[in-house]
Design a protein around this motif. Structure first.
Motif, PDB file in Angstrom:
ATOM      1  N   GLU A   1       0.808  -1.213   0.000  1.00 49.99           N
ATOM      2  CA  GLU A   1       0.000   0.000   0.000  1.00 49.99           C
ATOM      3  C   GLU A   1       0.846   1.270   0.000  1.00 49.99           C
ATOM      4  N   PHE A   2       2.103   1.200   0.463  1.00 48.92           N
ATOM      5  CA  PHE A   2       2.872   2.442   0.476  1.00 48.92           C
ATOM      6  C   PHE A   2       3.169   2.941  -0.936  1.00 48.92           C
TER       7      PHE A   2
ATOM      8  N   ARG B   1      10.189   8.960  -8.957  1.00 48.83           N
ATOM      9  CA  ARG B   1      10.295   9.162  -7.520  1.00 48.83           C
ATOM     10  C   ARG B   1       9.931   7.884  -6.768  1.00 48.83           C
TER      11      ARG B   1
ATOM     12  N   LEU C   1       0.930   2.530  -3.433  1.00 51.41           N
ATOM     13  CA  LEU C   1      -0.354   3.162  -3.760  1.00 51.41           C
ATOM     14  C   LEU C   1      -0.434   4.541  -3.124  1.00 51.41           C
ATOM     15  N   ALA C   2       0.004   4.620  -1.868  1.00 45.96           N
ATOM     16  CA  ALA C   2      -0.044   5.901  -1.155  1.00 45.96           C
ATOM     17  C   ALA C   2       0.792   6.936  -1.890  1.00 45.96           C
ATOM     18  N   ALA C   3       1.983   6.536  -2.332  1.00 47.41           N
ATOM     19  CA  ALA C   3       2.848   7.472  -3.053  1.00 47.41           C
ATOM     20  C   ALA C   3       2.183   7.902  -4.356  1.00 47.41           C
ATOM     21  N   GLN C   4       1.518   6.949  -5.033  1.00 47.02           N
ATOM     22  CA  GLN C   4       0.823   7.296  -6.273  1.00 47.02           C
ATOM     23  C   GLN C   4      -0.313   8.274  -5.994  1.00 47.02           C
ATOM     24  N   SER C   5      -1.028   8.048  -4.896  1.00 49.81           N
ATOM     25  CA  SER C   5      -2.183   8.906  -4.635  1.00 49.81           C
ATOM     26  C   SER C   5      -1.746  10.298  -4.194  1.00 49.81           C
ATOM     27  N   ILE C   6      -0.529  10.409  -3.699  1.00 48.71           N
ATOM     28  CA  ILE C   6       0.008  11.734  -3.393  1.00 48.71           C
ATOM     29  C   ILE C   6       0.339  12.471  -4.687  1.00 48.71           C
ATOM     30  N   GLY C   7       0.650  11.685  -5.713  1.00 47.62           N
ATOM     31  CA  GLY C   7       0.994  12.282  -6.993  1.00 47.62           C
ATOM     32  C   GLY C   7       2.467  12.156  -7.325  1.00 47.62           C
ATOM     33  N   ALA C   8       3.177  11.286  -6.597  1.00 54.73           N
ATOM     34  CA  ALA C   8       4.608  11.100  -6.854  1.00 54.73           C
ATOM     35  C   ALA C   8       4.812  10.515  -8.254  1.00 54.73           C
ATOM     36  N   SER C   9       5.863  10.966  -8.930  1.00 55.17           N
ATOM     37  CA  SER C   9       6.128  10.485 -10.278  1.00 55.17           C
ATOM     38  C   SER C   9       6.690   9.066 -10.219  1.00 55.17           C
TER      39      SER C   9
ATOM     40  N   ARG D   1      12.897   6.457  -4.666  1.00 53.36           N
ATOM     41  CA  ARG D   1      12.770   6.773  -3.244  1.00 53.36           C
ATOM     42  C   ARG D   1      12.034   5.693  -2.457  1.00 53.36           C
ATOM     43  N   HIS D   2      11.139   4.963  -3.129  1.00 56.40           N
ATOM     44  CA  HIS D   2      10.334   3.997  -2.389  1.00 56.40           C
ATOM     45  C   HIS D   2      10.755   2.547  -2.631  1.00 56.40           C
TER      46      HIS D   2
END
Lengths: 292, 297
Positions: free
Chosen positions: A184-185, A198, A187-195, A202-203
């Motif tokens: 899910e982290f 990134r 997904l969370a990064a995607q929902s924040i709008g991370a490219s 970063r993840h």
């Protein structure tokens, strides 16, 4: 990780051997001078007997000399430089490129993954020693290949070994990323709008460090042997630079002179064994399910 | 409930979902294969009004999470329409998507996998600022992250800790802080308490309620636990096998469930009083008996 590695005696000893080898490689000129040995490419015609054959251990040449009268001890010490630098450089190249390719294939999936994975399959199916010999010969003519970027000698060897090693890393990384990207982290990064970049750098990459370390420690001894094999066949490191594989290759033409074959062989054996055992220990230390 | 009622412009809907569908299944592949398809979400329509808490309930696997992910554009719908403040979410280009991501944020189900284990709390909560280029100055970012930590009831001094140093409830607070960083208008909470201990659930629910009230959020709250939904929501939609079978105000739904599936769900909720269930059944039998007697008489 460190505390658990320290409990593994074999791994600790191997670590010291590896550290020692690296020290020898770095301090090679100093050590040679300290023991009063001749330089590795100094050809002493007096050290060769009257038939032009290499002579065994003496006071001046404790491990004997080769057919050109060069000191074996000095060449073995300098050989550590080539062995280690080629192995570490090519492993680093494999890791960087393999991780990049693996993360991209695993993160984007779909047709990107299909194309990348099939290309890796092709590379893995190649008889890599043949490819190495071919590449080495091609790059050893004139100014080398890739517009003079890859020159004959050490750079060619590093490139060949890196090409041989990276598909394995790419595959392992791809597999790990396929499972990580479902967490899910991500997904969370995607929902924040991370490219995508990134997310990958970063993840995903920080979570791949453990498997990459483990696999690289297995890859280092493999690469040492690969360099030795290429040099043994005469397409690797070229004279007068000394390399263990190349010394073994020369020695195989003079099987009666045992010192000539024994010492580079021992050096190779010790190095490969130490790296392998260290890799084993690291693998255990990094694997949380294997507690002793 | 009529269609006209649902779409009347008088109600200020922040989110409109119309006939949303999502089909999973093997595309068949090169060799053909079997074309088995799963209709995860099968024609779902609802509105979330500005400032309300809208509940989506249903058993696991009924398509709640898929619906939430489609609204956040983490998954592409097979068909249907999602409008956020009147704009079609599916048609947003890269330029519109970033502001949309600011306005719609999600709290995830599993606080153990929704936080990157290698990132500190500070960088997890601060990441939205970096991605959106807000609070570019590192000092200002730290300050805002610590304000957020304070807002959700975390100790701001724990800024540099890693997620594994926190309990499940605290981790969920981190997830909520991250979702609130960009001051969203719509917060989607996908089963935010189902992975937590019952004793912790109430704390997180109260936190969400408080934040919703204080920040004027619209909340789409997804859960499988009816008592949780009842506590949280103004209106509730019940989902079953990818479809909404009933939608009503919270009080109305619990007082007089219309659909058979809703009734079964309600019956499955334990009543925290010994003998209550038995009494209820006897009362029902009595009413039925009277009815029968009346009919006979």
């Amino acid at each position: 990780m460190w505390a658990r590695l320290k409990r593994d005696r074999v791994a600790v000893v191997s670590l010291w051997v590896v550290v020692g080898l690296i020290a020898i490689a770095i301090l090679a000129p100093l050590i040679v001078k300290l023991f009063g040995l001749p330089a590795p490419d100094f050809q002493n015609s007096n050290a060769v007997d009257e038939f032009g054959q290499p002579t065994g251990p003496t006071g001046a040449n404790p491990l004997g000399v080769d057919q050109l009268g060069r000191d074996v001890a000095s060449r073995v010490i300098y050989g550590a430089r080539i062995s280690l630098s080629v192995a570490l450089l090519s492993t680093a190249l494999s890791v960087v490129f393999g991780t990049l390719v693996g993360v991209i294939a695993g993160y984007f999936r779909g047709w990107v993954d299909a194309i990348v994975s099939r290309m890796l399959d092709v590379l893995l199916a190649f008889p890599i020693l043949m490819l190495g010999i071919g590449l080495a010969s091609a790059c050893s003519i004139g100014n080398g290949c890739l517009g003079g970027l890859i020159t004959p000698g050490v750079p060619v060897v590093v490139l060949i070994i890196a090409i041989a090693g990276f598909p394995y890393i790419a595959r392992i990384v791809r597999g790990q990323v396929l499972s990580l990207r479902e967490k899910e982290f991500v997904l969370a990064a995607q929902s924040i709008g991370a490219s995508p970049w990134r997310i990958m750098l970063r993840h995903l990459v920080p979570n791949l460090v453990a498997p990459i370390i483990v696999y690289s420690t297995v890859l280092v001894p493999q690469n040492i042997l690969f360099e030795a094999a290429l040099s043994f066949l005469g397409v690797g490191v070229q004279d007068p630079t000394s390399s263990w594989g190349q010394m073994l290759g020369d020695a195989s033409k003079n099987p009666d002179q045992w010192w000539f074959m024994l010492f580079p062989g021992l050096a190779l054996l010790t190095t490969v064994l130490a790296f392998n055992l260290l890799g084993d220990g690291l693998q255990d230390a990094l694997n949380p399910r294997k507690r002793r | 409930m009529s269609a006209a009622d649902e779409q009347s412009p008088a109600r200020d809907a922040i989110l409109e979902v119309r006939d949303l569908r999502k089909t999973f299944g093997s595309g068949g592949g090169v060799l053909g294969g079997n074309h088995e398809q799963v209709h995860a979400v099968n024609g779902v329509s609802f509105d979330v009004l500005r400032g309300e808490t809208f509940g989506l309930v249903g058993e696991s696997g009924c398509g709640k999470s898929t619906t939430a992910r489609m609204i956040c554009r983490l998954e592409e719908p097979t068909s249907g329409e999602i409008r956020f403040e009147g704009t079609d979410v599916a048609k947003m280009g890269r330029k519109q998507l970033l502001p949309f991501r600011r306005d719609v944020q999600m709290v995830f189900q599993d606080p153990y996998s929704s936080l990157n284990p290698r990132h500190t709390v500070g960088s997890i909560i601060g990441e939205p600022f970096i991605v959106h280029g807000v609070a570019k100055d590192a000092k200002e970012r730290t300050k805002r992250v610590q304000d957020l930590m304070d807002l959700v009831g975390l100790n701001p001094e724990h800024y540099n800790r890693l997620p594994h140093e926190f309990s499940g409830g605290q981790r969920q607070r981190i997830g909520i802080a991250r979702a609130l960083a960009l001051e969203p208008k719509l917060l989607i909470a996908d089963e935010p308490v189902s992975a937590l201990d019952v004793s912790i659930q109430a704390q997180i629910l109260n936190l969400l309620r408080r934040l919703q009230r204080d920040l004027g959020l619209s909340l789409l709250f997804i859960a499988h636990d009816l008592s949780v939904v009842r506590y949280m929501c103004d209106r509730i939609a019940v989902m079953f096998a990818g479809e909404i079978v009933e939608m009503a105000d919270s009080a109305q739904l619990f007082a007089a469930p219309q659909h058979e599936y809703t009734q079964r769900l309600l019956d499955a909720v334990p009543i925290p009083e010994p003998g209550a269930r038995k009494r209820q059944r006897e009362q029902q039998a009595e009413i039925d008996g009277v009815g029968v007697a009346a009919a006979e008489g």
